[in-house]
Design a protein around this motif. Structure first.
Motif, PDB file in Angstrom:
ATOM      1  N   ILE A 219     -26.228   2.688  29.432  1.00  0.00           N
ATOM      2  CA  ILE A 219     -25.468   3.618  29.113  1.00  0.00           C
ATOM      3  C   ILE A 219     -25.450   3.582  27.667  1.00  0.00           C
ATOM      4  N   ALA A 220     -25.977   4.568  27.045  1.00  0.00           N
ATOM      5  CA  ALA A 220     -25.995   4.448  25.340  1.00  0.00           C
ATOM      6  C   ALA A 220     -24.869   5.121  24.836  1.00  0.00           C
ATOM      7  N   GLY A 221     -24.111   5.781  25.343  1.00  0.00           N
ATOM      8  CA  GLY A 221     -22.751   6.206  24.912  1.00  0.00           C
ATOM      9  C   GLY A 221     -21.919   7.102  25.980  1.00  0.00           C
ATOM     10  N   ARG A 222     -20.721   7.388  25.530  1.00  0.00           N
ATOM     11  CA  ARG A 222     -20.106   8.435  26.282  1.00  0.00           C
ATOM     12  C   ARG A 222     -19.290   9.662  25.381  1.00  0.00           C
ATOM     13  N   ILE A 223     -19.464  10.690  25.648  1.00  0.00           N
ATOM     14  CA  ILE A 223     -18.901  11.971  24.886  1.00  0.00           C
ATOM     15  C   ILE A 223     -17.728  12.456  25.486  1.00  0.00           C
ATOM     16  N   ASN A 224     -16.725  12.730  24.828  1.00  0.00           N
ATOM     17  CA  ASN A 224     -15.428  13.063  25.034  1.00  0.00           C
ATOM     18  C   ASN A 224     -15.558  14.698  25.194  1.00  0.00           C
ATOM     19  N   LEU A 225     -15.134  15.377  26.242  1.00  0.00           N
ATOM     20  CA  LEU A 225     -15.294  16.707  26.344  1.00  0.00           C
ATOM     21  C   LEU A 225     -13.967  17.545  26.207  1.00  0.00           C
ATOM     22  N   ARG A 226     -13.034  16.562  26.001  1.00  0.00           N
ATOM     23  CA  ARG A 226     -11.665  17.361  25.594  1.00  0.00           C
ATOM     24  C   ARG A 226     -11.704  17.884  24.390  1.00  0.00           C
ATOM     25  N   ILE A 227     -10.733  18.872  24.081  1.00  0.00           N
ATOM     26  CA  ILE A 227     -10.523  19.468  22.663  1.00  0.00           C
ATOM     27  C   ILE A 227      -9.670  18.260  21.860  1.00  0.00           C
ATOM     28  N   GLN A 228     -10.335  18.057  20.732  1.00  0.00           N
ATOM     29  CA  GLN A 228      -9.939  16.899  19.742  1.00  0.00           C
ATOM     30  C   GLN A 228      -9.391  17.900  18.422  1.00  0.00           C
ATOM     31  N   GLN A 229      -8.538  17.142  17.706  1.00  0.00           N
ATOM     32  CA  GLN A 229      -7.992  17.495  16.479  1.00  0.00           C
ATOM     33  C   GLN A 229      -8.293  16.532  15.414  1.00  0.00           C
ATOM     34  N   LEU A 230      -8.887  16.912  14.382  1.00  0.00           N
ATOM     35  CA  LEU A 230      -9.070  16.221  13.178  1.00  0.00           C
ATOM     36  C   LEU A 230      -8.287  16.770  11.843  1.00  0.00           C
ATOM     37  N   ASP A 231      -7.344  16.064  11.404  1.00  0.00           N
ATOM     38  CA  ASP A 231      -6.607  16.350  10.308  1.00  0.00           C
ATOM     39  C   ASP A 231      -7.289  16.113   8.999  1.00  0.00           C
ATOM     40  N   VAL A 232      -7.450  16.945   8.171  1.00  0.00           N
ATOM     41  CA  VAL A 232      -8.210  16.738   6.737  1.00  0.00           C
ATOM     42  C   VAL A 232      -7.379  17.120   5.655  1.00  0.00           C
ATOM     43  N   LEU A 233      -7.106  16.066   4.675  1.00  0.00           N
ATOM     44  CA  LEU A 233      -6.274  16.378   3.686  1.00  0.00           C
ATOM     45  C   LEU A 233      -6.890  16.675   2.471  1.00  0.00           C
ATOM     46  N   VAL A 234      -6.865  18.016   1.817  1.00  0.00           N
ATOM     47  CA  VAL A 234      -7.744  18.348   0.885  1.00  0.00           C
ATOM     48  C   VAL A 234      -6.869  18.594  -0.544  1.00  0.00           C
ATOM     49  N   GLU A 235      -7.131  18.083  -1.683  1.00  0.00           N
ATOM     50  CA  GLU A 235      -6.592  18.493  -2.856  1.00  0.00           C
ATOM     51  C   GLU A 235      -7.516  19.293  -3.496  1.00  0.00           C
ATOM     52  N   THR A 236      -6.984  20.460  -4.318  1.00  0.00           N
ATOM     53  CA  THR A 236      -7.887  21.391  -4.896  1.00  0.00           C
ATOM     54  C   THR A 236      -6.753  22.156  -6.019  1.00  0.00           C
ATOM     55  N   LYS A 237      -7.398  23.111  -6.605  1.00  0.00           N
ATOM     56  CA  LYS A 237      -6.808  23.664  -7.665  1.00  0.00           C
ATOM     57  C   LYS A 237      -6.839  25.319  -7.459  1.00  0.00           C
ATOM     58  N   THR A 238      -5.515  26.097  -7.749  1.00  0.00           N
ATOM     59  CA  THR A 238      -5.291  27.176  -7.483  1.00  0.00           C
ATOM     60  C   THR A 238      -5.905  28.168  -8.806  1.00  0.00           C
ATOM     61  N   LYS A 239      -5.932  29.677  -8.644  1.00  0.00           N
ATOM     62  CA  LYS A 239      -6.432  30.274  -9.743  1.00  0.00           C
ATOM     63  C   LYS A 239      -5.366  30.187 -11.092  1.00  0.00           C
ATOM     64  N   ASP A 240      -4.246  29.851 -10.805  1.00  0.00           N
ATOM     65  CA  ASP A 240      -3.286  29.605 -11.991  1.00  0.00           C
ATOM     66  C   ASP A 240      -2.955  28.147 -12.264  1.00  0.00           C
ATOM     67  N   ASP A 241      -4.142  27.374 -12.130  1.00  0.00           N
ATOM     68  CA  ASP A 241      -4.224  25.908 -12.439  1.00  0.00           C
ATOM     69  C   ASP A 241      -2.997  25.216 -11.781  1.00  0.00           C
ATOM     70  N   VAL A 242      -2.757  25.412 -10.692  1.00  0.00           N
ATOM     71  CA  VAL A 242      -1.823  24.369 -10.073  1.00  0.00           C
ATOM     72  C   VAL A 242      -2.388  23.593  -9.196  1.00  0.00           C
ATOM     73  N   PHE A 243      -2.325  22.212  -9.225  1.00  0.00           N
ATOM     74  CA  PHE A 243      -2.946  21.320  -8.182  1.00  0.00           C
ATOM     75  C   PHE A 243      -2.276  21.375  -6.677  1.00  0.00           C
ATOM     76  N   VAL A 244      -2.799  21.459  -5.762  1.00  0.00           N
ATOM     77  CA  VAL A 244      -1.992  21.423  -4.442  1.00  0.00           C
ATOM     78  C   VAL A 244      -3.039  20.979  -3.619  1.00  0.00           C
ATOM     79  N   ARG A 245      -2.200  20.112  -2.547  1.00  0.00           N
ATOM     80  CA  ARG A 245      -2.846  19.682  -1.314  1.00  0.00           C
ATOM     81  C   ARG A 245      -2.518  20.266   0.092  1.00  0.00           C
TER      82      ARG A 245
END
Length: 314
Positions: free
Chosen positions: A55-81
């Motif tokens: 058995i090379a591996g097992r794959i989960n077929l259920r719905i999964q959730q991945l939380d990604v935290l992104v830091e970027t800058k807005t048009k009025d130069d405000v950093f936001v996460r």
């Protein structure tokens, strides 16, 4: 000889049992033979050739959730996460692609999320990011679907679950909001005060009007009573001047009696001799006579002015 067969039987049984395996519900197992893909086994009891298959591996077929935290800058130069929650699922018909084409699907999804968010958010001002967060989520979902569908992953939903600006920016936003609310409160308070002042002025005006009306009615009734009193005295042979003097004297003593009965009255000096009533009457008659003379003189002057203007026009 039978003694030597027992270990062989035990060993054969162990080998046979090792070829039996189960796959849990909403899971797929990838079976390889000598390192080469052999088959995909879904939920249930299965058998593989011991030693040859694995058995090379097992794959989960259920719905999964991945939380990604992104830091970027807005048009009025405000950093936001931004916290982007990606809900995804392995397509059952593409388990092979999901297992063999991507080394680490979570890292792959995270990279796409970073790329889309940092392309969309800089086009918006900070207030727009809060108002149009669904637009960001839709853009992430479209981009991910186009990229991940070829790898056997279906993006079910993407959500922007948190928007966290810099601390100083949040404090400034709170101050702006508080100032705006204080301004509205001040406007309401001023309006309420204005309504109170207008209502009070109207009440005072109505009070003065009613008070004046009451005084006028009171004086009218007093005059009517005096007139009736004079008529009664005339009927018994007392002329009008004597009747008026009698009424003034009577009111004078009534006033003195009323003041004397009131214990908290201020000090008032009034003449208290009988002659005082007659003097008051004479003074009143002289005042009325002078007032009538002044009125007649003013009428004559106004008449002369009117005639003069009429002659000038002619």
């Amino acid at each position: 000889m039978g003694f030597y067969l027992i270990p062989l039987l035990i060993f054969g049984f162990i080998i046979l049992v090792s070829g039996i395996f189960t796959v849990r519900q909403q899971t797929s197992a990838i079976v390889e033979r000598f390192g080469k893909f052999l088959s995909i086994r879904n939920s249930g009891l299965h058998f593989k050739i011991p030693v040859f298959d694995r058995i090379a591996g097992r794959i989960n077929l259920r719905i999964q959730q991945l939380d990604v935290l992104v830091e970027t800058k807005t048009k009025d130069d405000v950093f936001v996460r931004l916290k982007i929650s990606v809900q995804f699922q392995v397509i059952k018909e593409k388990v092979y692609d999901a297992f063999y084409k991507l080394e680490n699907p979570h890292d792959q999804i995270t990279s796409y999320v970073f790329d889309v968010v940092r392309a969309e958010v800089p086009k918006m001002k900070l207030d727009d990011v809060f108002e149009r967060k669904d637009d960001v989520a839709i853009a992430v979902k479209q981009e991910l679907n186009e990229a991940m569908i070829n790898y056997g992953y279906d993006i079910i939903k993407t959500l922007v679950t948190d928007i966290d600006p810099d601390l100083q920016v949040k404090e400034a936003m709170n101050r702006i909001n508080a100032a705006e609310r204080e301004k509205v409160a001040a406007e309401y308070e001023a309006e309420a005060e204005r309504i109170k002042i207008v209502a009070k002025a109207r009440a005072e005006a109505e009070s003065k009007r009613l008070q004046g009306q009451g005084i006028a009615d009171q004086r009218r009734e007093i005059a009517r009573g005096l007139e009736e009193s004079v008529d009664v005295l005339n009927n018994v042979g007392i002329n009008s001047q004597e009747a008026s003097a009698l009424i003034v004297v009577t009111q004078h003593y009534d006033t003195l009696q009323s003041i004397g009965e009131e214990t908290n009255s201020n000090l008032i000096l009034l003449p208290n001799s009988p002659q005082a009533g007659s003097d008051m009457l004479n003074n009143m008659i002289a005042s009325f006579t002078a007032s009538n003379q002044i009125g007649e003189e003013m009428k004559k002057q106004n008449l002369k002015k009117g005639l003069g203007k009429k002659s000038d026009k002619e």
